[in-house]
Motif scaffolding. Sequence first.
Motif, short mmCIF file in Angstrom:
data_model
loop_
_atom_site.label_atom_id
_atom_site.label_comp_id
_atom_site.label_asym_id
_atom_site.label_seq_id
_atom_site.Cartn_x
_atom_site.Cartn_y
_atom_site.Cartn_z
N GLU A 190 41.78 39.13 26.72
CA GLU A 190 42.99 39.14 27.93
C GLU A 190 42.82 41.61 28.30
N TYR A 191 42.76 41.55 29.34
CA TYR A 191 43.18 43.01 29.77
C TYR A 191 44.06 43.43 30.38
N ARG A 192 44.62 44.16 30.36
CA ARG A 192 45.58 45.02 31.10
C ARG A 192 45.11 45.47 32.91
N PHE A 193 45.16 44.64 33.58
CA PHE A 193 44.72 45.00 34.76
C PHE A 193 45.70 46.27 35.61
N VAL A 194 45.47 47.72 35.87
CA VAL A 194 46.09 48.26 36.78
C VAL A 194 45.53 48.49 38.01
N GLU A 195 46.42 48.11 39.63
CA GLU A 195 45.56 48.18 40.99
C GLU A 195 46.00 49.61 41.09
N ALA A 196 45.06 50.21 41.66
CA ALA A 196 44.88 51.46 42.96
C ALA A 196 45.83 51.31 43.94
N ASP A 197 46.58 52.99 44.05
CA ASP A 197 47.25 52.12 44.73
C ASP A 197 47.32 53.28 46.15
N SER A 198 47.44 53.73 47.73
CA SER A 198 46.88 54.36 49.07
C SER A 198 46.61 55.37 48.69
N THR A 199 47.32 56.27 47.42
CA THR A 199 47.26 57.72 47.33
C THR A 199 45.73 57.88 45.40
N GLY A 200 46.04 56.31 45.31
CA GLY A 200 44.25 56.84 44.07
C GLY A 200 45.49 56.46 43.23
N LYS A 201 46.96 56.73 42.85
CA LYS A 201 47.58 56.49 41.86
C LYS A 201 48.17 55.34 41.22
N ASP A 202 48.23 55.12 40.08
CA ASP A 202 48.27 53.68 39.21
C ASP A 202 49.65 53.08 39.90
N THR A 209 43.05 37.20 32.73
CA THR A 209 42.01 37.06 31.33
C THR A 209 41.15 36.84 31.81
N ILE A 210 39.53 36.73 30.90
CA ILE A 210 38.32 36.85 31.10
C ILE A 210 38.14 34.99 30.11
N SER A 211 37.99 34.20 31.24
CA SER A 211 37.61 33.33 29.74
C SER A 211 35.80 32.39 29.66
N ARG A 220 40.64 35.02 35.74
CA ARG A 220 42.42 35.30 37.01
C ARG A 220 43.93 35.97 36.29
N TRP A 221 44.09 36.53 37.27
CA TRP A 221 45.11 36.97 37.39
C TRP A 221 46.36 36.65 36.89
N THR A 222 47.52 36.79 36.03
CA THR A 222 48.80 36.39 35.70
C THR A 222 50.05 36.62 36.43
N PRO A 223 50.90 36.68 37.29
CA PRO A 223 50.67 35.08 38.18
C PRO A 223 49.47 34.92 38.83
N ASP A 224 49.01 34.40 39.04
CA ASP A 224 48.02 34.19 40.30
C ASP A 224 48.19 35.33 41.41
N ASP A 225 46.71 35.06 41.76
CA ASP A 225 46.38 35.73 43.05
C ASP A 225 46.69 35.01 43.66
N PRO A 226 46.93 34.23 45.46
CA PRO A 226 47.55 33.45 45.83
C PRO A 226 45.45 32.88 46.06
N TYR A 227 44.75 33.72 46.30
CA TYR A 227 43.58 33.67 47.44
C TYR A 227 42.57 32.93 45.86
N TRP A 284 39.78 49.29 44.00
CA TRP A 284 41.01 48.28 44.12
C TRP A 284 41.56 48.42 42.68
N GLY A 285 41.41 48.29 41.76
CA GLY A 285 42.31 48.53 39.98
C GLY A 285 40.75 48.61 39.26
N THR A 286 41.61 48.85 37.44
CA THR A 286 41.16 49.04 36.56
C THR A 286 41.51 47.95 35.35
N GLY A 287 41.12 47.06 35.29
CA GLY A 287 41.43 46.00 33.54
C GLY A 287 40.86 46.76 32.63
#
Length: 290
Positions: A190-202, A209-211, A220-227, A284-287
Amino acid sequence: MIRNVLLLLMSMPFPLAAQIRASEIGSMSQTIDGTVITVEYSRPRARGRDTIFGTKAVRWDETWTPGANWATTLDVSKPVTINGTPVAKGKYSVWMKVRQNEPWTFILEPDSHRYHMYPPDSSASQIRVAVKPEANPFTDVLTWSMPEMRMDGGTLEFRWERVRIPLDVTVQPSLVMTFPANEARDYVGEYRFVEADSTGKDGKVSAFTISYEDNTLKGRWTPDDPYMKKFAFIRVGPDLFVPGVYDQSGKIYEVLKPDFTAEFKRTNGRVTSFTLRDMEDNLWGTGTRK
């Protein structure tokens, strides 16, 4: 005499050969996982004829090029299989042994530049595949196409008159989709994923989850990424992965390379985090492993 004149005219350089032909030149080219499959051919028309096969146009038991004028050619940039038969990289002239009540024979002749009036004799250098003609709605203009595709190949299809001949083409995969079980445990968790916004901040925070399922590393993200939903992690380097997206049948239909890369980081040999970057190397983000 007429035959010799025709051969001479066909071999003339431009502009003498630039003319309106009864069977105009056409081509079909398709790239699948880096393999380029190209068919070049002249396209005869039925011209009001209701029946082509079994007539003077194409006689039964004739070895015929599925086109006109110079023989139809098939060029593959890498080795493939056709109906399970290996075909080496190269350019071939294409012929068919047409039969009334039996399977036809699809023939690839290494001599790629042959006129349609001079079919090759049978030889050990040829690739010969039994094919079964299928009934099809009337097609006026002889057509080669690839109407069906998948990640590892597709259907190369011939159509003319009321005949359809599908050929299953399989290419060599450029990536290994499966992953060794003894190595997968380094990444599963299990990972905590933080997206990077356009300014580079959290930015947005989500669970990731990696299985390990079906011999494949999956994310897989929770909730699911639509694509993306649940996607495959496909290794392209040491601790470097790209995502493979599944279709509704559970088969990978798209690999997002170089759109996204996931690079894992280790601390004292243990995977502790990963970064997800786009094709321009923007974060794009860090897990981070929980």
